[in-house]
Write a protein that holds these residues in place. Sequence first.
Motif, PDB file in Angstrom:
ATOM      1  N   GLY A  91      29.697  53.960   4.915  1.00  0.00           N
ATOM      2  CA  GLY A  91      29.929  52.688   4.313  1.00  0.00           C
ATOM      3  C   GLY A  91      30.540  51.654   4.730  1.00  0.00           C
ATOM      4  O   GLY A  91      30.335  50.452   4.563  1.00  0.00           O
ATOM      5  N   ALA A  92      31.716  51.957   5.574  1.00  0.00           N
ATOM      6  CA  ALA A  92      32.372  50.945   6.378  1.00  0.00           C
ATOM      7  C   ALA A  92      31.670  50.147   7.273  1.00  0.00           C
ATOM      8  O   ALA A  92      31.779  49.030   7.513  1.00  0.00           O
ATOM      9  CB  ALA A  92      33.714  51.821   7.176  1.00  0.00           C
ATOM     10  N   SER A  93      30.710  50.875   8.172  1.00  0.00           N
ATOM     11  CA  SER A  93      30.044  50.264   9.028  1.00  0.00           C
ATOM     12  C   SER A  93      28.953  49.344   8.446  1.00  0.00           C
ATOM     13  O   SER A  93      28.627  48.220   8.837  1.00  0.00           O
ATOM     14  CB  SER A  93      29.095  51.215   9.754  1.00  0.00           C
ATOM     15  N   LEU A  94      28.473  49.468   6.988  1.00  0.00           N
ATOM     16  CA  LEU A  94      27.372  48.593   6.649  1.00  0.00           C
ATOM     17  C   LEU A  94      28.238  47.517   5.979  1.00  0.00           C
ATOM     18  O   LEU A  94      27.538  46.239   5.374  1.00  0.00           O
ATOM     19  CB  LEU A  94      26.698  49.554   5.446  1.00  0.00           C
ATOM     20  N   SER A  95      29.759  47.682   5.633  1.00  0.00           N
ATOM     21  CA  SER A  95      30.475  46.518   5.067  1.00  0.00           C
ATOM     22  C   SER A  95      30.917  45.614   5.796  1.00  0.00           C
ATOM     23  O   SER A  95      31.458  44.649   5.400  1.00  0.00           O
ATOM     24  CB  SER A  95      31.453  47.349   3.960  1.00  0.00           C
ATOM     25  N   SER A  96      31.318  46.143   7.080  1.00  0.00           N
ATOM     26  CA  SER A  96      32.122  45.309   8.017  1.00  0.00           C
ATOM     27  C   SER A  96      31.733  45.705   9.697  1.00  0.00           C
ATOM     28  O   SER A  96      31.472  46.676  10.011  1.00  0.00           O
ATOM     29  CB  SER A  96      33.722  45.773   7.836  1.00  0.00           C
ATOM     30  N   SER A  97      31.928  44.666  10.423  1.00  0.00           N
ATOM     31  CA  SER A  97      31.621  44.631  11.804  1.00  0.00           C
ATOM     32  C   SER A  97      32.944  45.154  12.701  1.00  0.00           C
ATOM     33  O   SER A  97      32.849  45.354  13.725  1.00  0.00           O
ATOM     34  CB  SER A  97      31.138  43.442  12.355  1.00  0.00           C
ATOM     35  N   ASP A  98      33.966  45.269  11.824  1.00  0.00           N
ATOM     36  CA  ASP A  98      35.273  45.762  12.578  1.00  0.00           C
ATOM     37  C   ASP A  98      35.482  46.920  12.841  1.00  0.00           C
ATOM     38  O   ASP A  98      35.044  48.080  12.074  1.00  0.00           O
ATOM     39  CB  ASP A  98      36.091  45.491  11.408  1.00  0.00           C
ATOM     40  N   GLU A  99      35.043  47.293  14.164  1.00  0.00           N
ATOM     41  CA  GLU A  99      35.086  48.693  14.662  1.00  0.00           C
ATOM     42  C   GLU A  99      36.202  49.484  14.276  1.00  0.00           C
ATOM     43  O   GLU A  99      36.008  50.891  14.412  1.00  0.00           O
ATOM     44  CB  GLU A  99      34.770  48.526  16.181  1.00  0.00           C
ATOM     45  N   ALA A 100      37.269  48.914  14.022  1.00  0.00           N
ATOM     46  CA  ALA A 100      38.515  49.786  13.730  1.00  0.00           C
ATOM     47  C   ALA A 100      38.246  50.663  12.507  1.00  0.00           C
ATOM     48  O   ALA A 100      39.054  51.648  12.108  1.00  0.00           O
ATOM     49  CB  ALA A 100      39.742  49.099  13.760  1.00  0.00           C
ATOM     50  N   THR A 101      37.122  50.134  11.651  1.00  0.00           N
ATOM     51  CA  THR A 101      37.075  50.804  10.026  1.00  0.00           C
ATOM     52  C   THR A 101      36.221  51.943  10.286  1.00  0.00           C
ATOM     53  O   THR A 101      36.116  52.671   9.367  1.00  0.00           O
ATOM     54  CB  THR A 101      36.649  49.981   9.104  1.00  0.00           C
ATOM     55  N   SER A 102      35.489  52.282  11.414  1.00  0.00           N
ATOM     56  CA  SER A 102      34.481  52.991  11.240  1.00  0.00           C
ATOM     57  C   SER A 102      33.806  53.594  12.796  1.00  0.00           C
ATOM     58  O   SER A 102      33.944  52.719  13.642  1.00  0.00           O
ATOM     59  CB  SER A 102      33.014  52.728  10.726  1.00  0.00           C
ATOM     60  N   SER A 103      34.004  54.938  12.954  1.00  0.00           N
ATOM     61  CA  SER A 103      33.237  55.204  14.269  1.00  0.00           C
ATOM     62  C   SER A 103      31.782  54.907  14.619  1.00  0.00           C
ATOM     63  O   SER A 103      31.300  54.922  15.871  1.00  0.00           O
ATOM     64  CB  SER A 103      33.451  56.852  14.461  1.00  0.00           C
ATOM     65  N   LEU A 104      31.004  54.626  13.624  1.00  0.00           N
ATOM     66  CA  LEU A 104      29.658  54.232  13.706  1.00  0.00           C
ATOM     67  C   LEU A 104      29.597  52.782  13.620  1.00  0.00           C
ATOM     68  O   LEU A 104      29.955  52.014  13.219  1.00  0.00           O
ATOM     69  CB  LEU A 104      28.892  54.770  12.111  1.00  0.00           C
ATOM     70  N   ASN A 105      28.502  52.420  14.283  1.00  0.00           N
ATOM     71  CA  ASN A 105      28.194  51.086  14.559  1.00  0.00           C
ATOM     72  C   ASN A 105      26.723  50.765  14.199  1.00  0.00           C
ATOM     73  O   ASN A 105      25.581  50.733  15.004  1.00  0.00           O
ATOM     74  CB  ASN A 105      28.350  50.666  15.978  1.00  0.00           C
ATOM     75  N   MET A 106      26.502  51.056  13.007  1.00  0.00           N
ATOM     76  CA  MET A 106      24.964  50.887  12.690  1.00  0.00           C
ATOM     77  C   MET A 106      24.287  49.560  12.357  1.00  0.00           C
ATOM     78  O   MET A 106      25.037  48.513  12.402  1.00  0.00           O
ATOM     79  CB  MET A 106      25.069  51.855  11.137  1.00  0.00           C
ATOM     80  N   PHE A 107      23.123  49.756  12.299  1.00  0.00           N
ATOM     81  CA  PHE A 107      22.235  48.334  12.423  1.00  0.00           C
ATOM     82  C   PHE A 107      21.125  48.564  11.531  1.00  0.00           C
ATOM     83  O   PHE A 107      20.542  49.603  11.519  1.00  0.00           O
ATOM     84  CB  PHE A 107      21.767  48.002  14.071  1.00  0.00           C
ATOM     85  N   VAL A 108      20.824  47.719  10.698  1.00  0.00           N
ATOM     86  CA  VAL A 108      19.423  47.282  10.291  1.00  0.00           C
ATOM     87  C   VAL A 108      18.440  47.264  11.137  1.00  0.00           C
ATOM     88  O   VAL A 108      18.518  46.273  11.999  1.00  0.00           O
ATOM     89  CB  VAL A 108      19.409  46.084   9.115  1.00  0.00           C
ATOM     90  N   SER A 109      17.804  48.187  11.180  1.00  0.00           N
ATOM     91  CA  SER A 109      16.624  48.414  12.246  1.00  0.00           C
ATOM     92  C   SER A 109      15.085  47.799  11.809  1.00  0.00           C
ATOM     93  O   SER A 109      14.283  47.424  12.682  1.00  0.00           O
ATOM     94  CB  SER A 109      16.466  49.742  12.661  1.00  0.00           C
ATOM     95  N   TYR A 110      14.848  47.758  10.498  1.00  0.00           N
ATOM     96  CA  TYR A 110      13.637  47.685   9.906  1.00  0.00           C
ATOM     97  C   TYR A 110      13.834  47.132   8.657  1.00  0.00           C
ATOM     98  O   TYR A 110      14.406  47.779   7.622  1.00  0.00           O
ATOM     99  CB  TYR A 110      12.633  48.944  10.147  1.00  0.00           C
ATOM    100  N   ALA A 111      13.483  45.913   8.415  1.00  0.00           N
ATOM    101  CA  ALA A 111      13.513  45.190   6.913  1.00  0.00           C
ATOM    102  C   ALA A 111      12.011  44.888   6.439  1.00  0.00           C
ATOM    103  O   ALA A 111      11.701  43.720   5.991  1.00  0.00           O
ATOM    104  CB  ALA A 111      14.423  44.101   6.777  1.00  0.00           C
ATOM    105  N   SER A 112      11.286  45.707   6.340  1.00  0.00           N
ATOM    106  CA  SER A 112       9.718  45.357   5.834  1.00  0.00           C
ATOM    107  C   SER A 112       9.321  46.805   5.326  1.00  0.00           C
ATOM    108  O   SER A 112       9.721  47.892   5.327  1.00  0.00           O
ATOM    109  CB  SER A 112       8.788  45.443   7.261  1.00  0.00           C
ATOM    110  N   PRO A 113       8.141  46.665   4.398  1.00  0.00           N
ATOM    111  CA  PRO A 113       7.751  47.943   3.656  1.00  0.00           C
ATOM    112  C   PRO A 113       7.224  49.076   4.517  1.00  0.00           C
ATOM    113  O   PRO A 113       6.580  48.652   5.373  1.00  0.00           O
ATOM    114  CB  PRO A 113       6.946  47.444   2.703  1.00  0.00           C
TER     115      PRO A 113
END
Length: 521
Positions: A69-91
């Motif tokens: 949740g923190a990674s999807l909400s903010s780019s601040d690395e201090a809030t999450s150990s994960l650095n997730m990305f939207v990889s695909y935005a198509s049906p």
Amino acid sequence: MKQQVALAAVTTTAATVMAVVALVRQYWKAKQDRQWGKCQRILRKFSRDCSTPVPKLWQVANAMVSDMGASLSSSDEATSSLNMFVSYASPLPTGINEKGMYYGVNLRQTKILMVCGRLQGKNQPISDLYVDEVPIPSSVMIGTSQELYDYIAAELVKFVSAHPEKDDEAPANDKKLGFTVSSGDDQSTAISGSNIKLKNFAADTTGVKDLITGMNRALEKHGLKLRVHALVSIFTCLHYSINIVYKRHFRVDSDSRIEQVDDIVGNLAGGRYYDKDCVAAITLGMGTNAAYVDTTQSAPRWHDSLPKKGEIVVCMEWGNFNTCHLPITQYDTSLDAASSNPGHRIFEKMISGMYLGEIVRRVLVRMAQEAALFGQSVPPKLLIPYLLRSPDMAAMHQDTSEDREVVHEKLKEIFGITNLTTMARELVAEVCDIVTERGARLAGAGTVAIVKKLGRIANRRSVIIMEGGLYEHYRIFRNYLHSGVWEMLGNELSDNIVVEHSHGGAGTGPLFLAASPTPDS
């Protein structure tokens, strides 16, 4: 008289020798007992430190949900150990309307993998599936990016000619070509912002947009009615594998409009084709990663660049996950310190095939040094890092012979260890079991975390697609993962999560991406 004295002397000497021999034997037996006891103490402590009871697994899962949740909400690395990305935005494919022959390409370090197959809709399996792997010549590697695209297109011409569409399947317009890029163990492919870095090539940096444009130019030049499409807003995500330099703080350009996806997203597309309830795909091989389907509303960090509604695929890069709740041992700490990326990829170092054998080796080294498990000297090869590979570890662990003959053969073959007692072989198998159980159950906790993040545990069926040699070929690892998920959820809820092997086989991901609908926008 002299004979009697001599006989008495001989008898006394013999008795003394026998007594000395008995004392020596007693000494060595006592020493061996102490050494064996030391081995047992090391094993018991290691087992305790690796323990993953259900409350511990839930702590790990809840921590991962929080970091997601923190990674999807903010780019601040201090809030999450994960650095997730939207990889695909198509049906993604629906499994209903996708019919006809589809083609895909996976660009790897030094080769290209081409795949095609005929989809029949209505959730029917693939027919006429063909996969061809072609090496990239050194002359192309030292050339320009466009020369690479031309080479891929030329090989595609041969592939499509060998496996053509039927007359009634030929499209009036260009058909989408599924195109993925895979990184290798040596980070031969990397992404930074909207750039792709191909380290094996002379022209080693190309923009994602340039790749799409150049590839389509080559396809048109060679007369192919296939196109790599630019779709909606998209962000970069590659599955990074093992033992590489991790400078992973990627910048995503707000005007990036080109899709670039990796194998795991293709696996997820394949899972969705076969089952509409498929929500995630997980890779468990030499490296590890996870991707899942979410809604655009769940990613406020990218609201300005995503469609207002619809589904997105989130690439977790979950190998980066870390929490104080992970059962980290001294062996994990030393492995991490000696790695090329200390302090990073902690979760991966506990669950992926690259590291499981190395953890076992480090435990055996301590037993050899402190308790002479393999004799009075430590076998030199035992000190070589990463010499014990996970397939060999799995073979020893899954040895069901009465005297653990496979354990004996593998230790002799890999480390040059011979004359090992059956008890010592059993101990080696126990170390393998402890490492495997911990890794598999932690992977299971991560699986549950994804479903909990989506709010689907209590009342919805969720299918998780697994792929990778660790899951596919390591039976005990697979069983521990399944049992861990079941224990966390209990009888009432465990049926809501279905964990199964990916469909279609290795390399078919681009095919399913080619079959996915292209949005109008």
